[in-house]
Design an enzyme around this catalytic site. Structure first.
Site, PDB file in Angstrom:
ATOM      1  N   TYR A 145     -82.530  20.436 -11.576  1.00  0.00           N
ATOM      2  CA  TYR A 145     -81.528  19.600 -12.236  1.00  0.00           C
ATOM      3  C   TYR A 145     -80.151  20.198 -11.973  1.00  0.00           C
ATOM      4  O   TYR A 145     -79.937  21.389 -12.207  1.00  0.00           O
ATOM      5  CB  TYR A 145     -81.797  19.545 -13.739  1.00  0.00           C
ATOM      6  CG  TYR A 145     -80.762  18.769 -14.526  1.00  0.00           C
ATOM      7  CD1 TYR A 145     -80.656  17.385 -14.386  1.00  0.00           C
ATOM      8  CD2 TYR A 145     -79.905  19.414 -15.410  1.00  0.00           C
ATOM      9  CE1 TYR A 145     -79.716  16.667 -15.112  1.00  0.00           C
ATOM     10  CE2 TYR A 145     -78.960  18.705 -16.139  1.00  0.00           C
ATOM     11  CZ  TYR A 145     -78.871  17.332 -15.987  1.00  0.00           C
ATOM     12  OH  TYR A 145     -77.940  16.625 -16.703  1.00  0.00           O
ATOM     13  N   ASP A 240     -77.124  26.998  -7.370  1.00  0.00           N
ATOM     14  CA  ASP A 240     -76.746  26.545  -8.710  1.00  0.00           C
ATOM     15  C   ASP A 240     -77.181  27.601  -9.727  1.00  0.00           C
ATOM     16  O   ASP A 240     -78.367  27.746 -10.031  1.00  0.00           O
ATOM     17  CB  ASP A 240     -77.411  25.204  -8.996  1.00  0.00           C
ATOM     18  CG  ASP A 240     -77.007  24.615 -10.343  1.00  0.00           C
ATOM     19  OD1 ASP A 240     -76.447  25.347 -11.172  1.00  0.00           O
ATOM     20  OD2 ASP A 240     -77.270  23.417 -10.569  1.00  0.00           O
ATOM     21  N   LYS A 272     -72.492  27.662 -18.796  1.00  0.00           N
ATOM     22  CA  LYS A 272     -73.191  28.241 -19.936  1.00  0.00           C
ATOM     23  C   LYS A 272     -72.635  29.598 -20.349  1.00  0.00           C
ATOM     24  O   LYS A 272     -71.652  29.672 -21.079  1.00  0.00           O
ATOM     25  CB  LYS A 272     -74.697  28.261 -19.666  1.00  0.00           C
ATOM     26  CG  LYS A 272     -75.273  26.857 -19.475  1.00  0.00           C
ATOM     27  CD  LYS A 272     -76.772  26.848 -19.362  1.00  0.00           C
ATOM     28  CE  LYS A 272     -77.317  25.464 -19.064  1.00  0.00           C
ATOM     29  NZ  LYS A 272     -77.180  24.495 -20.164  1.00  0.00           N
TER      30      LYS A 272
END
Length: 437
Positions: A145, A240, A272
């Site tokens: 994702y 990523d 994050k």
């Protein structure tokens, strides 16, 4: 026994009248596990408190960012001082320079550009890769994702798997026709696609270690293979690290394999942890690639709140406090929890697999023996997980409300917090076994 949820239920009803599904990110609705989503009033250290007054040990940590736990006093103090100076200027500030320097010092990038979300980071990295190479095809892996970017929502892992979304409604075929999706950890598939599209692939993007189909680590040398394959064909390798960056180790997943194996990605996305709990993300990479961005180059990217002084202050404070001792503590606590979870499930007769990368791990309710790609992840028993989830919740432990997500701990998970988790596991494992009976 079940905990009171009247206040959460009332808020959920109100929310559903003004917000689609009553939530602002789908997994929060508890659709995958059933029951009432808990509305959180406050958090401190390793603990959440909901609007009904229930306390829970938090094993989500805001889906990763709270490396130091909630409301860390030093981070809070620096954020409060930053807020007192103003919340947004639309002009450069010192904290964004300092945070960029901190990221460059830790990660395999020479320059970074700040944005406000992981989705923006991956979207911008793809645009930059296409602008730099002059090519149009993007390669990704099923189950990875990369945010809700149209071109990257094909076979996109936990969100779509959790809600059984049939494809990508609202995304026209033209948006994904230049995206090629491969099985994860499959070298032959990678070699085949580069042979079939030798001069069209702009980049290959992968989660450095997937965590959005549950934690599915790259097989030994897989990331190095991807980097070398991209280099040999003139494509960019985009790693990523929105989830793993500064979470699984001080240098992210790259610190666990790239620094050891001697390879570097061309572009990296972050999020994050680097925002310290605030909406912040970044993408970075080789200086010559990043130089193609405006205002130096022709590839346009901009954002009104990019590099926000509050978010960059929180991220900088978090990274400066994220010492080797912090990672050692989280690693030890995670090892205790995942070992105890496996023991409890084994004693209850529940087939399962526990997989980890650094301090991040997942428990799959599957008899497959190993989960190496998205198809393997989809064999997990979601109904057994739902029973396990609610038993843990009733015992005061807040797990991800989806069978396809990672578990996170923080440096604030002390003996009391960890013991609360350990005490809850046997009954939860028996509940999972009963759901399978």
């Amino acid at each position: 026994m079940p905990r009171p949820t009247a206040a959460s239920s009332a808020l959920f009803e109100r929310a559903r009248s003004v917000t689609p599904g009553g939530v602002n990110s789908p997994v929060r609705a508890f659709n995958a596990v059933g029951g009432t989503p808990r509305f959180i009033r406050s958090a401190a250290g390793a603990w959440l408190t909901d609007v009904d007054g229930n306390e829970y040990v938090d094993l989500i940590c805001s889906w990763g960012p709270m490396l130091l736990g909630h409301a860390h006093p030093e981070v809070q103090a620096q954020v409060a001082a930053a807020v007192a100076r103003g919340t947004s200027y639309g002009a450069p500030t010192e904290p964004e320079v300092e945070l960029a320097e901190e990221i460059v010092a830790r990660a395999p990038v020479e320059k970074v550009r700040f944005v406000s979300s992981g989705t923006e980071a991956t979207m911008s990295a793809i645009r930059l890769a296409r602008g730099f190479t002059g090519r149009d095809v993007v390669v990704k892996f099923a189950g990875c994702y990369h945010g809700h970017v149209d071109a990257l929502l094909a076979s996109a892992g936990s969100g779509l798997a959790t809600f059984a979304v049939p494809g990508t409604p609202g995304v026209p075929a033209s948006s994904t026709e230049l995206t090629l999706v491969l099985p994860y950890n499959d070298r032959a598939a990678v070699e085949k696609v580069f042979a079939e599209y030798p001069d069209r692939i702009a980049c290959l993007i992968t989660e450095a270690s997937p965590g959005n189909m549950g934690v599915v680590p790259p097989e030994a040398g897989f990331n190095a293979f991807l980097a070398e394959t991209c280099r040999a064909h003139g494509a960019l390798f985009v790693s990523d690290e929105v989830m793993t960056g500064f979470r699984v180790s001080r240098q992210g997943q790259w610190g666990l394999d790239g620094a050891v194996e001697g390879w570097r990605p061309d572009l990296v996305t972050f999020g994050k942890v680097m925002g310290g709990g605030f909406p912040a993300a970044a993408f970075g990479g080789r200086a010559d690639v990043m130089a193609r961005l405006a205002p130096e180059g022709p590839v346009y990217q901009a954002g009104t709140l990019s590099g926000n002084p509050i978010a960059t202050t929180a991220g900088l404070a978090t990274l400066r406090l994220a010492t080797d001792e912090v990672y050692a503590h989280i690693g030890a606590a995670a090892e205790t929890v995942k070992s105890a979870a496996s023991d409890a499930l084994r004693q209850a007769g529940v087939a399962h697999v526990v997989q980890a990368t650094g301090t991040m791990f997942s428990v799959f309710f599957t008899a497959s023996g190993r989960v190496r790609d998205f198809d393997d992840a989809l064999t997990t028993d979601a109904s057994a997980y739902a029973a396990f989830f609610h038993a843990m919740l009733d015992a005061g432990v807040y797990l991800p409300p989806s069978a396809y997500e990672a578990w996170f701990l923080s440096s604030a998970h002390d003996d009391r917090a960890v013991q609360t988790v350990l005490d809850a596991l046997p009954a939860a494992a028996r509940a999972a076994a009963a759901a399978q009976a």
